[in-house]
Every structure is written in C-alpha cells, then in structure tokens.
Design a protein around this motif. Structure first.
Motif, PDB file in Angstrom:
ATOM      1  N   SER A 175       0.642  -1.150  -0.153  1.00  0.00           N
ATOM      2  CA  SER A 175       0.180   0.013  -0.004  1.00  0.00           C
ATOM      3  C   SER A 175       0.905   1.294  -0.118  1.00  0.00           C
ATOM      4  O   SER A 175       0.309   2.328  -0.243  1.00  0.00           O
ATOM      5  N   CYS A 176       2.042   1.093   0.420  1.00  0.00           N
ATOM      6  CA  CYS A 176       3.035   2.170   0.415  1.00  0.00           C
ATOM      7  C   CYS A 176       3.644   2.366  -1.138  1.00  0.00           C
ATOM      8  O   CYS A 176       4.307   3.600  -1.513  1.00  0.00           O
ATOM      9  N   GLY A 177       3.317   1.810  -1.954  1.00  0.00           N
ATOM     10  CA  GLY A 177       3.637   1.746  -3.224  1.00  0.00           C
ATOM     11  C   GLY A 177       5.051   1.265  -3.474  1.00  0.00           C
ATOM     12  O   GLY A 177       5.600   1.374  -4.639  1.00  0.00           O
ATOM     13  N   ARG A 178       5.743   0.800  -2.674  1.00  0.00           N
ATOM     14  CA  ARG A 178       6.815  -0.030  -2.841  1.00  0.00           C
ATOM     15  C   ARG A 178       6.657  -1.693  -2.897  1.00  0.00           C
ATOM     16  O   ARG A 178       5.676  -1.872  -2.333  1.00  0.00           O
ATOM     17  N   GLU A 179       7.780  -2.309  -3.208  1.00  0.00           N
ATOM     18  CA  GLU A 179       7.868  -3.704  -3.476  1.00  0.00           C
ATOM     19  C   GLU A 179       7.645  -4.168  -1.827  1.00  0.00           C
ATOM     20  O   GLU A 179       8.278  -3.391  -1.019  1.00  0.00           O
ATOM     21  N   LEU A 180       7.194  -5.044  -1.615  1.00  0.00           N
ATOM     22  CA  LEU A 180       6.996  -5.975  -0.306  1.00  0.00           C
ATOM     23  C   LEU A 180       8.350  -6.080   0.489  1.00  0.00           C
ATOM     24  O   LEU A 180       9.309  -6.622   0.069  1.00  0.00           O
ATOM     25  N   CYS A 181       8.440  -5.669   1.671  1.00  0.00           N
ATOM     26  CA  CYS A 181       9.632  -5.895   2.571  1.00  0.00           C
ATOM     27  C   CYS A 181       9.856  -7.230   2.614  1.00  0.00           C
ATOM     28  O   CYS A 181      11.157  -7.735   2.492  1.00  0.00           O
ATOM     29  N   CYS A 182       8.820  -8.060   3.017  1.00  0.00           N
ATOM     30  CA  CYS A 182       9.394  -9.436   2.866  1.00  0.00           C
ATOM     31  C   CYS A 182       9.743 -10.300   1.789  1.00  0.00           C
ATOM     32  O   CYS A 182      10.622 -11.223   1.796  1.00  0.00           O
ATOM     33  N   SER A 183       9.750  -9.701   0.634  1.00  0.00           N
ATOM     34  CA  SER A 183      10.164 -10.202  -0.639  1.00  0.00           C
ATOM     35  C   SER A 183      11.610  -9.398  -0.967  1.00  0.00           C
ATOM     36  O   SER A 183      12.022  -9.944  -2.175  1.00  0.00           O
ATOM     37  N   THR A 184      12.066  -8.676  -0.370  1.00  0.00           N
ATOM     38  CA  THR A 184      13.092  -7.886  -0.694  1.00  0.00           C
ATOM     39  C   THR A 184      14.447  -8.274   0.345  1.00  0.00           C
ATOM     40  O   THR A 184      15.414  -8.549  -0.082  1.00  0.00           O
ATOM     41  N   TRP A 185      13.971  -7.444   1.484  1.00  0.00           N
ATOM     42  CA  TRP A 185      15.141  -7.576   2.488  1.00  0.00           C
ATOM     43  C   TRP A 185      14.609  -8.239   3.582  1.00  0.00           C
ATOM     44  O   TRP A 185      15.608  -8.484   4.379  1.00  0.00           O
ATOM     45  N   LEU A 186      13.519  -8.426   4.143  1.00  0.00           N
ATOM     46  CA  LEU A 186      13.016  -8.820   5.567  1.00  0.00           C
ATOM     47  C   LEU A 186      13.416 -10.092   5.387  1.00  0.00           C
ATOM     48  O   LEU A 186      12.521 -10.977   4.703  1.00  0.00           O
ATOM     49  N   THR A 187      13.997 -10.902   6.521  1.00  0.00           N
ATOM     50  CA  THR A 187      14.142 -12.071   6.524  1.00  0.00           C
ATOM     51  C   THR A 187      13.385 -12.957   7.917  1.00  0.00           C
ATOM     52  O   THR A 187      13.086 -14.002   7.708  1.00  0.00           O
ATOM     53  N   ASP A 188      13.720 -12.030   8.802  1.00  0.00           N
ATOM     54  CA  ASP A 188      12.851 -12.620   9.993  1.00  0.00           C
ATOM     55  C   ASP A 188      11.733 -11.990  10.163  1.00  0.00           C
ATOM     56  O   ASP A 188      11.418 -10.724  10.061  1.00  0.00           O
ATOM     57  N   PHE A 189      10.666 -12.648  10.520  1.00  0.00           N
ATOM     58  CA  PHE A 189       9.273 -12.230  10.587  1.00  0.00           C
ATOM     59  C   PHE A 189       8.803 -12.359  12.058  1.00  0.00           C
ATOM     60  O   PHE A 189       8.827 -13.347  12.682  1.00  0.00           O
ATOM     61  N   LYS A 190       8.666 -11.069  12.663  1.00  0.00           N
ATOM     62  CA  LYS A 190       8.473 -10.836  14.113  1.00  0.00           C
ATOM     63  C   LYS A 190       7.027 -10.865  14.259  1.00  0.00           C
ATOM     64  O   LYS A 190       6.222 -10.499  13.371  1.00  0.00           O
ATOM     65  N   THR A 191       6.417 -11.106  15.539  1.00  0.00           N
ATOM     66  CA  THR A 191       5.146 -11.315  15.682  1.00  0.00           C
ATOM     67  C   THR A 191       4.601  -9.802  15.880  1.00  0.00           C
ATOM     68  O   THR A 191       5.238  -8.501  16.568  1.00  0.00           O
ATOM     69  N   VAL A 192       3.274  -9.663  15.301  1.00  0.00           N
ATOM     70  CA  VAL A 192       2.766  -8.177  15.165  1.00  0.00           C
ATOM     71  C   VAL A 192       1.316  -8.128  15.854  1.00  0.00           C
ATOM     72  O   VAL A 192       0.646  -9.113  15.477  1.00  0.00           O
TER      73      VAL A 192
END
Length: 456
Positions: A175-192
């Motif tokens: 929704s921010c207009g950029r590519e998803l963080c999880c598919s570019t640089w985010l490797t560890d998924f923390k609980t939200v």
C-alpha cells in the motif's frame, strides 16, 4: 584489490535460489567466484542444483554470525561453475513449474483437500520438485503425493509455509507503493499485535492494518520503539479531570507535541493542554483541590508549540509556486493595459483633458468635416501650425512666419455659415482652445496662422 600474500579467502559462499532462499556452501576447490555467477551446488537429497552467488569473502562470515550458523555446520559444497548444458537443463525445469503447479492444484481440488498450493520449485537437474502450500491445520496429502508422482514422474516434497512466507515468495506491491519488504530484504518475521497500532494512535481497521498476506503489516513494528519512548512522558490514568465546571474527559493525545485535548460533556469544543498542566491538575485532584475551569488556564506552551510547526528546512518548493507566478504575471499585464488606456484618453503632452471630463459642445468630432470644407490635402503643412494652448492659459504671441505660400490661401474658399471650422491639428488638438469670434467674412484670415500682410 590484491590480497596479502599469506591471506586465505573465506571458504564459504552464500548462494541464492528461487523465492529468496539462501544457503551456505563450502568452496573446497577454491574456485574464483563473484556475485551473480551461476554455480552448480550439492543438493540435499542427491543430485545438484543451480543457483546464483550472492556474497563472497568476509561478508559471508558476518552473515553467518548474524544467522547464528557455525562454519562446522556447513557440509554441502560447490561442484563447479554452471556449464552451458547445466543452464539449458535448469531453464527447461523452470519452464515446467507453471504447468505443474496448476495441474497439482486441480488434483488437490479433486481430492477435496483443505490446502492451497502457492508455488513449485524444481531442482536444477529436473529430478525433484518441492511444493509449497498453506493450510489452517494438518492435512493428509499422502494420496495427493501418489497421484502427483504418477503424473510428473519426479520425486515430490511437500513443505508447509505460513502466510507471510507465501507473500514473500510471490512478491507484490504494498500500500506504500513499494515492493513488499518480505520479498526484498526482510528475513525474520516478528509477531505483530494490535497493541502496536494502539500505541501509535492508529484506527483499528483490519482492512487498513492488514497486508497482502492477511496478517498485520510488519511495518507496524518499525516505529513502535520511538512511540514507546515518547509515551514515557505521557501521564497515565488521566481519562477524567475534575473541575468545578464538570468532569473533563480525554479525547486525544499528541504524543510528540505533548499536548492532550479534553472536553466537557454537552460541549463540542476541545480544550488543548500541555502535559505539564495536565500533571498539575491531576496532582490537585489527588490532593482534593478542584480548579475552576480548564479553559481559563494559560496556554502559552501550546502557542509556542504551534509557532514551531514544521518548516521547509530541506529547500522544497511550494506546491502553489506556479499559481503565484501566473497570478503575478496576469496582474502586471492588467496594470499595463490600464496605464495604456489612460494615456490614450489624455493629451499627448500630459496636461490635456482628463479621461472623465466631457468634451466641449462647440468642438466638432475629429472624424466629422463641416460642409464646404476643403479636402485633407489642401491644409497647411505642420510646420506652419501654431503651438497648441496648454490648458486654459492665455495664448502667447508668436512672430509671424515668413514666406507663406500664397497658393495655399487662394485655394481655400471662405466657409459659409457660422459653424465652427475644423482645425489643422484634428479634434484632439483643439479640445481646450477658447471659443473665438467667427471671422469667416475676413478674406485675409488664415485658419492656422495669425493675421499678416500677404501679397494679393
């Protein structure tokens, strides 16, 4: 850059595969590799796989420390650089992934399994396929594996992943207009959790807070620490402040400006108060002191905060800069047109009749010519015309001009009647001339020159 003589390169290489999957491999043969090279590496269940080199050298040591991977745990090794035959076979395997995924989805629907197949990953030697799926609970897919093995004639591996891992493999635009963080640089998924949205004063709207994976957005945790530090200065348990006018209830809190808004029942106006004043009133209520009204308190601190609002400190242009430029240009154009019209309505000398003053009744329009007047070509030349009178000043006496042409006087017949005669300078030059007696019967009178003796 050349390395020292006794330097030994780090023997581990990081290789990247499809879906942001990265693994570490041993470079026992000391093959010179650079980032982006295609290499053939050892597969887990036999055979080989094809991947791209992501990082080499000491950066791999840092990456292993970040992921808590020891060098002794790395057992798989790099075989060689990918040859032309290896690349062709790898491309053929990748071309089969789309068709294989759709056929496997149809088989799962026929078996009425409550699962979703999201992606398929073929091994580089086209001997094994890994299926990634998502499901809410445990799924018995033994029958599905038998049918897929008969259909595709390869080894099948089923791997269950979460919703965030599925979005990471598929990718997309957020929704921010950029590519998803999880598919570019985010490797560890923390609980939200929803408490992260409450601390940041965000509306608890699931449609706005959820990402493409259906879970809460990972970016809710990015600024959470900053909000938590700012909330340390906000007083707790101040939902109600007691005053003589009534109980003022908390409506809104600006964490960074440190302002809290309160309102009385049956009143729409909100009263802003700085945190220091809120703490003071809260302490008075604890001691049993009830102030008169919150609206009567001084708001010097709030006004100071409003004066120090966001400023243009990075040199950005105003959004209305083009509108202001066009408005100024149009205003200058209108002023020039008004000045031009005003100058045309006045005399050329600047001291003539104002624009709003009516013309004298005795003067004829410049475009009209009385009956019997000579043509335009028989008028005296401009050099023989007397200077025009300025305003209502008396006419100055001028010396008679020498040598007028007699044919100009002889060709002008006397005008009949007592009407006004047209002047040589036109209607605009005789507007302010005083009325003179009618001397039409004088044959020696020149229309533009004073009386003088002329040869007959």
């Amino acid at each position: 850059m050349d390395m020292p003589t006794n330097y030994k390169p780090f023997p581990v290489i990081e290789v990247k595969f499809k879906g942001s999957r990265k693994e570490f491999f041993l470079n026992n043969d000391n093959i010179y590799l650079e980032a982006g090279d295609l290499v053939a590496v050892e597969a887990t269940t036999g055979g080989y796989d094809i991947g791209h080199v992501s990082i080499t050298g000491e950066l791999v040591r840092m990456q292993m420390t970040k992921r808590h991977v020891k060098e002794a745990d790395v057992v798989k090794k790099i075989y060689r650089r990918a040859t032309v035959a290896d690349v062709d076979k790898w491309k053929m395997a990748k071309d089969l992934e789309w068709e294989t995924m759709h056929k496997s989805r149809k088989l799962a629907l026929d078996l009425k399994l409550n699962m979703k197949l999201s992606d398929v990953d073929y091994q580089g030697d086209k001997t094994k396929a890994t299926f990634y799926y998502t499901a809410e609970g445990r799924v018995d897919f033994r029958e599905l594996i038998k049918k897929m093995a008969e259909t595709f004639r390869i080894r099948i591996e089923m791997r269950q992943i979460g919703m965030r891992q599925e979005a990471s493999r598929l990718g997309g635009i957020g929704s921010c207009g950029r590519e998803l963080c999880c598919s570019t640089w985010l490797t560890d998924f923390k609980t939200v959790s929803t408490s992260a949205a409450r601390y940041q004063n965000l509306s608890l709207n699931t449609l706005k807070l959820a990402g493409q994976c259906g879970k809460l957005k990972c970016c809710l945790n990015y600024e959470l620490d900053t909000y938590m530090d700012a909330l340390k200065h906000i007083p707790d348990n101040v939902n109600v402040l007691k005053t003589e006018k009534g109980d003022a209830r908390l409506q809104k809190t600006d964490i960074f400006k440190k302002i809290m808004w309160f309102s009385y029942p049956r009143e729409e106006a909100w009263i802003p108060m700085p945190i220091a004043k809120v703490k003071e009133v809260q302490q008075q209520n604890r001691e049993g002191i009830i102030p008169a009204d919150l609206g009567e308190m001084e708001m010097e601190e709030v006004e100071t905060v409003k004066a120090l609002d966001y400023e243009n400190v990075v040199g950005q242009d105003s959004l209305t800069r083009l509108d202001d430029r066009n408005r100024t240009k149009n205003q200058k154009k209108n002023n020039n047109n008004n000045n031009k019209n005003r100058n045309q309505q006045q005399k050329p000398g600047g001291e003539g009749r104002p624009a709003n003053q009516p013309r004298p009744q005795s003067a004829a329009p410049a475009t009209e010519r009385p009956a019997g007047a000579p043509p335009e070509g028989n008028r005296p030349p401009k050099g023989n015309r007397p200077p025009q009178n300025q305003g209502n000043r008396p006419q100055q006496q001028h010396a008679p001009q020498q040598g007028p042409k007699p044919q100009q006087q002889g060709n002008r017949p006397p005008q009949e009647g007592g009407g006004s005669k047209p002047e040589g300078g036109g209607g605009n030059n005789r507007r302010n001339r005083p009325n003179r007696p009618n001397n039409n019967n004088n044959p020696n009178r020149n229309n533009n020159n004073p009386p003088q003796d002329t040869p007959q």
